[in-house]
Design a protein around this motif. Structure first.
Motif, short mmCIF file in Angstrom:
data_model
loop_
_atom_site.label_atom_id
_atom_site.label_comp_id
_atom_site.label_asym_id
_atom_site.label_seq_id
_atom_site.Cartn_x
_atom_site.Cartn_y
_atom_site.Cartn_z
N LEU A 115 0.81 -1.21 0.00
CA LEU A 115 0.00 0.00 0.00
C LEU A 115 0.85 1.27 0.00
N TYR A 116 2.10 1.15 0.46
CA TYR A 116 2.95 2.33 0.58
C TYR A 116 3.68 2.68 -0.71
N GLU A 117 3.74 1.76 -1.64
CA GLU A 117 4.52 2.00 -2.86
C GLU A 117 4.11 3.26 -3.61
N PRO A 118 2.81 3.52 -3.84
CA PRO A 118 2.45 4.76 -4.56
C PRO A 118 2.85 6.03 -3.83
N CYS A 119 2.59 6.09 -2.51
CA CYS A 119 2.89 7.33 -1.79
C CYS A 119 4.40 7.53 -1.61
N LEU A 120 5.15 6.43 -1.44
CA LEU A 120 6.60 6.56 -1.33
C LEU A 120 7.19 7.07 -2.65
N GLY A 121 6.61 6.60 -3.75
CA GLY A 121 7.06 7.08 -5.05
C GLY A 121 6.82 8.57 -5.23
N VAL A 122 5.72 9.07 -4.66
CA VAL A 122 5.43 10.51 -4.73
C VAL A 122 6.39 11.30 -3.86
N VAL A 123 6.62 10.81 -2.64
CA VAL A 123 7.50 11.54 -1.70
C VAL A 123 8.91 11.66 -2.24
N ILE A 124 9.47 10.56 -2.73
CA ILE A 124 10.86 10.57 -3.17
C ILE A 124 11.08 11.51 -4.35
N LYS A 125 10.00 11.86 -5.07
CA LYS A 125 10.11 12.77 -6.20
C LYS A 125 9.89 14.23 -5.83
N LYS A 126 9.54 14.49 -4.57
CA LYS A 126 9.34 15.87 -4.15
C LYS A 126 10.64 16.66 -4.34
N PRO A 127 10.59 17.84 -4.93
CA PRO A 127 11.81 18.54 -5.33
C PRO A 127 12.70 18.99 -4.19
N CYS A 159 20.25 12.70 2.38
CA CYS A 159 20.37 11.50 3.21
C CYS A 159 19.32 10.48 2.79
N LEU A 160 19.76 9.27 2.45
CA LEU A 160 18.87 8.18 2.06
C LEU A 160 19.15 6.97 2.94
N LYS A 161 18.12 6.53 3.69
CA LYS A 161 18.26 5.37 4.58
C LYS A 161 17.10 4.40 4.31
N LEU A 162 17.44 3.18 3.90
CA LEU A 162 16.44 2.18 3.57
C LEU A 162 16.74 0.89 4.30
N HIS A 163 15.69 0.25 4.80
CA HIS A 163 15.82 -1.04 5.49
C HIS A 163 14.73 -1.97 5.00
N LEU A 164 15.13 -3.16 4.54
CA LEU A 164 14.19 -4.15 4.01
C LEU A 164 13.34 -3.56 2.88
N VAL A 165 14.03 -3.03 1.88
CA VAL A 165 13.36 -2.43 0.73
C VAL A 165 13.86 -3.12 -0.54
N TRP A 166 12.95 -3.41 -1.44
CA TRP A 166 13.27 -3.96 -2.76
C TRP A 166 13.28 -2.80 -3.75
N LEU A 167 14.42 -2.54 -4.35
CA LEU A 167 14.51 -1.45 -5.32
C LEU A 167 14.10 -1.94 -6.69
N ASN A 168 13.18 -1.20 -7.32
CA ASN A 168 12.82 -1.50 -8.70
C ASN A 168 13.90 -0.99 -9.63
N ASP A 169 13.94 -1.55 -10.82
CA ASP A 169 14.93 -1.09 -11.80
C ASP A 169 14.61 0.34 -12.22
N PHE A 170 15.64 1.07 -12.59
CA PHE A 170 15.44 2.46 -13.01
C PHE A 170 16.21 2.72 -14.29
N GLU A 171 15.64 3.59 -15.13
CA GLU A 171 16.28 3.92 -16.40
C GLU A 171 17.31 5.03 -16.25
N SER A 172 17.01 6.00 -15.42
CA SER A 172 17.95 7.11 -15.19
C SER A 172 17.87 7.52 -13.73
#
Length: 376
Positions: A115-127, A159-172
């Motif tokens: 359930l968190y994937e959509p909102c985390l994707g929005v947050v990480i893109k905040k300028p 600062c980026l801190k992640l624990h037990l996270v699966w990173l999706n592939d990225f193009e850039s």
């Protein structure tokens, strides 16, 4: 909150005057100062201040920081927490948020972290997000669902801190301001993704990395012109039999390296600072081939033959002693400062073998770990 007000009022009181008579002095401060005070509280605590008075009712909404723990939300925790994040993000200007921290409580084994994937994707893109942290409090081998995240261009992230996270592939990917990156039990989609994440951070200074037991990385390349501190930790030992990696390190400005309980197929340092400090706490017990063990241990130590400051754990010393007759230690001709730990029931021969390899040693700190044996 009353105690906080008392301390603050006392700190700004004038000598010879009565500074506290029950009046609400903090509420007289301007909004930006009150919001700054609330930054030091979790979001849950900030929200509680809204009941103090009408003056405080909406102040928490203007704190540029979200610090959330899913256990603070009513059941179903993940549904209500994800909905809260979505609502918060939709209410405010996209440039408002500066810090984001989410701790996911999976203790009930019914968490739906997808359930968190959509909102985390929005947050990480905040300028203007500078700090981004996502962690889980569940042991990784009990984790039944995946926290997935897609990284992209994060222009302000420091600062980026992640624990037990699966990173999706990225193009850039672009992380021009990132200085601190802690990745614990993180799954990379490929060797290239791991290398890109490090190399696209041109000012990265502090990297802590622990790959997950399910990662697919075969060759881990740590290439960085700016990195100063690097910690590499093995996945949970019981899963590490098939989790060995080839590690290549090219970090000319590195001044500190720590290897903790890690499993290598090979480890090679291409470049690092002449003044690097090294902490070794490596264990190869899960390998099946003694010849491979012997060569890996020797090659690993040979990487550090030019360092001047080293700490060696008892775990590592045991392997040095075990294979010394077949593969003597390389000479550490520049090392002047050594810290070592040894078990109280170990042979002093271990100490002699180690000291003979450090001809220029000037400072030696020795810790003896007592082993208690009970008679039955």
């Amino acid at each position: 909150m009353v105690n906080l007000m008392r301390k603050f009022a006392k700190s700004i009181g004038r000598p010879g005057t009565e500074i506290w008579r029950g009046e609400d002095m903090i509420s007289t401060l301007p909004d930006h100062l009150l919001c700054h005070i609330l930054i030091f509280l979790s979001t849950d605590e900030s929200v509680l201040t809204s009941v103090l008075s009408s003056r405080w009712r909406n102040l928490w909404k203007w704190v540029p920081r979200l610090d959330l723990n899913t256990s603070d939300f009513p059941y179903p925790n993940d549904v209500t927490c994800a909905a809260f994040i979505d609502k918060f993000l939709n209410l405010y200007n996209e440039s408002y948020l500066r810090e984001f921290k989410l701790r996911i409580d999976q203790a009930n084994f019914r968490s739906n972290v997808s359930l968190y994937e959509p909102c985390l994707g929005v947050v990480i893109k905040k300028p203007n997000v500078r700090h981004f942290q996502v962690e889980s409090d569940l042991l990784e081998h009990w984790c039944t669902s995946e926290i997935r995240l897609t990284l992209s261009a994060c222009q302000a992230l420091v600062c980026l801190k992640l624990h037990l996270v699966w990173l999706n592939d990225f193009e850039s990917l672009s992380l021009p301001c990132l200085k601190i990156m802690y990745l614990e039990d993180v799954v990379f989609p490929s060797d290239a993704a791991a290398e890109t994440l490090i190399s696209c951070s041109p000012v990265l200074e502090d990297l802590k990395l622990s790959l997950h037991r399910d990662d697919v990385v075969v060759v881990l390349r740590v290439y960085s012109q700016s990195l100063k501190s690097f910690t590499l930790k093995r996945a949970v030992p019981v899963y590490a039999i098939n989790g060995a990696h080839t590690v290549l390190v090219d970090t000319p400005r590195l001044v500190y390296m720590s290897l903790i309980d890690y499993q290598f197929k090979s480890f090679k340092i291409i470049s690092m600072s002449d003044y690097v400090k090294v902490d070794l706490d490596v264990d190869f017990e899960l390998m099946r081939d003694e010849l491979s063990e012997r060569n890996i241990v020797y090659d690993l130590l040979n990487n550090f033959s030019g360092v001047r400051d080293m700490t060696i754990s008892w775990t590592t010393l045991k392997f040095i002693h075990r294979f010394h007759d077949m593969n003597p230690l390389p000479k550490f001709r520049d090392l002047t400062r050594l810290r070592a730990t040894m078990s109280s029931d170990a042979s002093l021969e271990v100490l002699r073998i180690v000291l003979e390899s450090y001809p220029k040693l000037k400072h030696f700190h020795f810790t003896l770990v007592m082993i208690c044996k009970f008679l039955t």
